[in-house]
Enzyme design. Structure first.
Site: not given
Lengths: 557, 166
Positions: A48, A110-111, A160
């Site tokens: 990235e 998570f993440q 998301k």
């Protein structure tokens, strides 16, 4: 109704974006699904950080806002160095990051990482979008903020569910107005008037031009202004290319590794006209001794730069190009400054930025030869360290936006991905990444991207098996105690071959021209491993804390 | 070195306070006090910041504040006629029959209100310019200050002028 992902991609296209650089991951799956059959071109990098640098290189080469995309958590965190690089050099960029669903925000999901928080000190602004219907507005604001005033990176964090949910079709936005953001574009006429009379009175004026001249595309105006007033121009590392290297009024770069004649001119001038530059410590040396005999005019788009490091006599807040245009409009006649220019020309002869030509494979020779072969055309990107300084000193740049380098942050590993970005911005000119054996290994994985998209970047490695700039400081200031700066020999041609890239190793000075010509003549990417003189130093050099006329090296032979 | 009082109008959005506070710490500016709350415009907040520094430093503080997109207006009201107030709650040891009467007398002198009476303590509420609160605190120290809470200074221009402009 449309999904947030669709609104996002359509919004990017409406902003005129054609290419983005990114890396997929869990929470950005809906965005990647939308990209699958979108006309928006996505370049898949290998890390990235490279996406951010590529977007930055794209922006510097084109003047347009670069765009990168990463997933949440580690993906977003990997962008940080690239965002900080763009921030320090005022490069327009929009960084898009995925985020965990809004319901999980702050839950150590998570993440998950608080990327708006992490990047707050290195972004011009940032958004955490919480509603799908806000995406289009935020995108419009982000591009507006990134690309106007003092440009810089803007981050948009997209949970998301925000990109999965649907919202009504956005209505095209009218002109964006933000009550907390009204950058001054036009210089104040009275200040401009005062500047002109100061210029008329000056006997030994110097223009000190920085990245602001490049950012505002003010190069033609700068050159005309210099020619009409007979004022010599020195550029910062970021300002290189604003005036052709072979222009009689060009003094080259000033500062720590600047030319002796630029630093002498600054020290002796009676008027310093600063345009789009910020009195960085690498430029000024001991700031109290910088332009000690001069009145100072400071033209900058960012009012916070006025008086930040150096008190000035006349500030003009505004766009460099606009201010220069106004000044040109009001110029009446020319002033004879032949005496001053004669003195400077005498210094130029006395202390030239010479390239050693003694049959030894020296790094300067590689750059000088490349410069001659390309005749100043092409886009030259650099890594950071000695390779960067030798290129700044030896390559004859003739146009703005052809020199792409990490100035403020000094990011090793910047060059290769930035070169990829530059190629997508301007596919025609040849793109060279000038690297050291240290910095190339910081993002060498991008050989993969170069092969995948057949990006014709030529990589010139000045291989001295040292972290050269740090070694130079250890030699000069730490009694040659080379603490952790020696690197083992690496077979870069072999690494390139493993990726499927052609390359050549060069061990002697007489092979330099042939090898560089071979690289230029190759259609695709090419890697050159120059085994250069190991303990070559960058001179002249202003030691830390010294005045800029107190230089080591570069004396008359 | 001067203490400056800045009245800063900002967007009432999440993260604004951390942008402002982060800018101060990042650039090494020292905040003396900071008070934030809603204001006369529903979607804006007003932050009152008192900060130490010479004039060039304060100039830089103001410019850096102005660069934040969510900052709408920065007003340095130091050199304009204004009133400054701070509120403090002070829990002080005041045993009946011992020092309680003295503490109450001091409170009275400072026009502080006693808002809680405990078996061994009193809570004083005092409003005034920060210097007044400093003075009261100093006096009360000898009796034992168990807890001290201050709001930070808020300030407003005298007369009909406002920091929001027209």
């Amino acid at each position: 109704m449309k999904t947030g992902a669709k609104i996002l991609i359509e919004g990017l296209l409406r902003q005129g974006v054609t290419t983005i650089f990114g890396y997929p991951g869990g929470v950005v799956l809906p965005i990647y699904d939308e990209l699958y059959d979108s006309p928006l071109r996505h370049i898949l990098v290998r890390h990235e950080q490279a996406a951010a640098h590529a977007a930055d290189g794209y922006a510097r080469a084109s003047g347009k806002t670069g765009v990168c995309l990463a997933t949440s958590g580690p993906g977003a965190c990997n962008l940080v160095t690239g965002i900080a690089t763009a921030f320090m050099d005022s490069i327009p960029m929009v960084a898009l990051t995925g985020q965990v669903p809004t319901a999980l925000l702050g839950n150590d999901a998570f993440q998950e990482s608080d990327i708006t928080g992490i990047t707050m000190p290195v972004t011009k602004h940032s958004y955490l979008v919480k509603r799908t219907e806000d995406i289009d507005t935020v995108l419009g604001e982000a591009f507006h903020i990134a690309g106007t005033g003092r440009q810089g990176p803007v981050l948009i964090d997209l949970p998301k569910d925000v990109v999965t949910n649907e919202a009504p079709d956005p209505v095209p936005q009218k002109e964006i107005s933000l009550r907390g953001y009204n950058p001054t574009f036009k210089g104040h006429p009275r200040q401009i008037e005062k500047a002109l009379s100061m210029i008329a009175e000056a006997e030994r004026p110097v223009i000190y031009a920085g990245g602001g001249v490049i950012a505002s595309d003010a190069s033609p105006e700068l050159i005309r202004f210099a020619e009409m007033t007979g004022i010599p121009v020195t550029t910062t590392l970021m300002g290189i290319g604003a005036i052709p290297c072979d222009h009689p009024l060009n003094l080259g770069m000033l500062g720590m590794h600047g030319t002796r004649y630029a630093n002498y001119a600054i020290t002796e001038c009676d008027l310093l006209i600063t345009i789009g530059a910020r009195f960085d410590d690498r430029v000024t040396g001991r700031v109290q001794s910088f332009a000690p005999n001069a009145r100072i005019i400071h033209i900058d788009i960012d009012p916070a730069e006025i008086g930040k490091s150096k008190m000035v006599d006349l500030p003009i807040v505004g766009d460099s190009r606009h201010v220069l245009t106004c000044m040109l409009d009001r110029l009446t006649g020319t002033t004879d400054r032949s005496l001053w220019n004669e003195k400077i020309n005498h210094w130029k002869v006395e202390y030239p930025m010479a390239c050693p030509d003694d049959g030894v494979l020296r790094p300067q020779l590689v750059i000088k030869t490349l410069s001659d072969l390309l005749d100043g055309e092409g886009i030259i990107v650099s890594e950071v360290g000695q390779n960067q300084m030798w290129t700044a000193q030896q390559f004859c740049f003739k146009h703005p936006r052809t020199w792409i380098t990490s100035g403020g942050l000094g990011t090793m590993g910047y060059g290769l991905p930035a070169a990829m970005g530059a190629h997508f911005a301007r596919p025609d000119p040849p793109v060279f990444d000038i690297a050291g054996d240290g910095s190339i290994q910081m993002n060498i994985q991008e050989f993969g991207t170069i092969v995948q998209y057949d990006i014709p970047v030529k990589v010139v490695i000045l291989n001295n098996m040292y972290l050269g700039m740090v070694r130079q400081w250890q030699e000069l200031f730490y009694d040659r105690r080379y603490s952790y700066t020696e690197l083992p020999s690496v077979d870069f041609v072999g690494i390139a071959a493993a990726y499927g890239i052609d390359g050549m190793r060069v061990d002697s000075a007489d092979q330099v021209k042939e090898a560089l010509s071979a690289a230029i003549d190759t259609e695709g990417p090419f890697v050159l491993d120059f085994r250069v003189e190991r303990e070559e130093n960058v001179f002249p050099m202003v030691p830390a804390g010294a005045a800029i006329n107190e230089m080591i090296g570069g004396e008359k032979k | 070195m001067n203490v400056h009082t800045l009245s800063v109008l900002v967007e009432n959005r999440s993260g604004v306070l951390s942008r402002v506070a982060g800018m101060f710490s990042r650039r090494g500016f020292n905040i003396e006090s900071l008070a934030v709350g809603t204001c006369e415009v529903p979607e804006m907040s007003r932050i009152t910041i008192t900060v130490h520094g010479d004039d060039t430093r304060i100039e830089q503080v103001k410019k850096q504040l102005n660069k934040l997109i969510d900052v709408i207006k920065v007003s340095d009201i130091t050199y304009h006629e204004h009133v400054r107030r701070e509120l403090a709650l002070i829990k002080v040891v005041a045993n009946p029959g011992s020092t309680r009467a003295e503490v109450m007398q001091i409170a009275d002198t400072f026009r502080a209100q006693i808002i809680d009476v405990g078996s061994k303590t009193l809570i004083l509420q005092v409003v005034g310019p920060p210097e007044k609160i400093d003075a009261l605190e100093k006096l009360l120290r000898q009796y034992g200050v168990k807890e001290l809470v201050r709001t930070g200074t808020i300030a407003v221009l005298r007369g009909s002028k406002t920091t929001a402009g027209e």
